[in-house]
Design an enzyme around this catalytic site. Structure first.
Site, PDB file in Angstrom:
ATOM      1  N   ASP A 129       8.950   7.275  -9.407  1.00  0.00           N
ATOM      2  CA  ASP A 129      10.144   8.146  -9.884  1.00  0.00           C
ATOM      3  C   ASP A 129      10.515   7.898 -11.373  1.00  0.00           C
ATOM      4  O   ASP A 129      10.994   6.756 -11.980  1.00  0.00           O
ATOM      5  CB  ASP A 129      11.503   8.106  -9.147  1.00  0.00           C
ATOM      6  N   ASP A 150       4.917   2.717 -11.068  1.00  0.00           N
ATOM      7  CA  ASP A 150       6.173   3.215 -10.438  1.00  0.00           C
ATOM      8  C   ASP A 150       6.108   4.659 -10.277  1.00  0.00           C
ATOM      9  O   ASP A 150       4.959   5.278 -10.781  1.00  0.00           O
ATOM     10  CB  ASP A 150       7.092   2.807 -11.730  1.00  0.00           C
TER      11      ASP A 150
END
Length: 255
Positions: free
Chosen positions: A13, A11
């Site tokens: 953010d 991932d």
């Protein structure tokens, strides 16, 4: 016998960098001001809005939940898309100014994995421009080249916690989930990874520390560095004090 570890899926953010509070939130507020809107997303409010994944979706949720009296223009979808495009422009500018560093241990682990021949990929709901700008500002112009596949933005219709973005990346790379470990920072991200049957390591942040991480293989507050250990939240790190390839392989099921 379980599969050999072949790839790490990340991932962006909150996982690669703490981009939410001092990055995306500020960029949203700059876009609102630029559009002549008096909206201001505080640190606390943005923490609540993060329950919704996707920037355009977050704006719509804000209007429905917190600002229902707003007189929306006839083309609401176009209005929201315009705000989001402006927000992305402001965010990318912030990145190019070097304002958002990678989290502890991220660069070390990425480079060690690449050197060891593991395949790397991104699986995120943020826009492709945001991803490439972050990688370029932190790892240099060749940063994006570390990743074989960048699954980002609207390439899948259903965003996290749906597993679609991970399934997209796995299909593009021709990988079985049993050959991979995912890295996430939030409950929505973990649900997405688990939905794709991926073993997942979670690195929490200020916004996500209180989330439900049931099902994660390991939960720590950061990847950490030698001399800068992580704080263990859940799981068995087998005596390790920071996340290196040996620990990732143990989490996956191989020494």
């Amino acid at each position: 016998m379980s599969e050999k570890l072949r790839a790490l899926l990340f991932d962006v953010d909150g996982t690669l960098a703490d981009t939410e509070r001092d990055g995306h939130r500020v960029a949203f507020n700059r876009a609102f001001a630029e559009a002549g809107l008096d909206w201001n997303w505080s640190v606390e409010l943005y923490g609540e809005l993060l329950a919704v994944t996707g920037g355009k979706e977050r704006i719509r949720h804000f209007l429905e939940r917190y600002h229902s009296g707003f007189e929306a223009p006839p083309d609401l979808a176009g209005f929201v898309a315009g705000l989001h495009a402006a927000k992305t422009r402001h965010y990318v500018r912030m990145l190019t100014e070097g304002g958002i560093p990678l989290r502890s241990g991220v660069e070390r682990l990425l480079k060690a994995a690449s050197t060891a021949g593991l395949r790397l990929a991104i699986a995120t709901t943020t826009t492709p421009d945001n991803v490439t700008a972050l990688l370029a500002s932190t790892l240099g112009e060749e940063g994006a080249a570390l990743f074989e596949c960048i699954g980002a933005g609207d390439v899948v219709p259903a965003k996290k916690p749906a597993p679609d973005i991970y399934l997209y990346v796995l299909e593009k790379m021709g990988l079985d989930p049993a050959e991979c470990v995912a890295f996430e920072d939030s409950e929505n991200g973990l649900r997405s990874a688990l939905g794709a049957k991926l073993k997942t390591i979670v690195t929490t942040n200020d916004y996500t520390r209180g989330h439900d991480f049931g099902g994660a293989a390991l939960v720590v507050d950061r990847l950490g560095e030698p001399g800068e250990p992580f704080e263990l939240i859940d799981g068995d790190p087998a005596g390790a004090e920071y996340v290196d390839l040996d620990l990732v392989r143990r989490v996956h099921g191989h020494q």
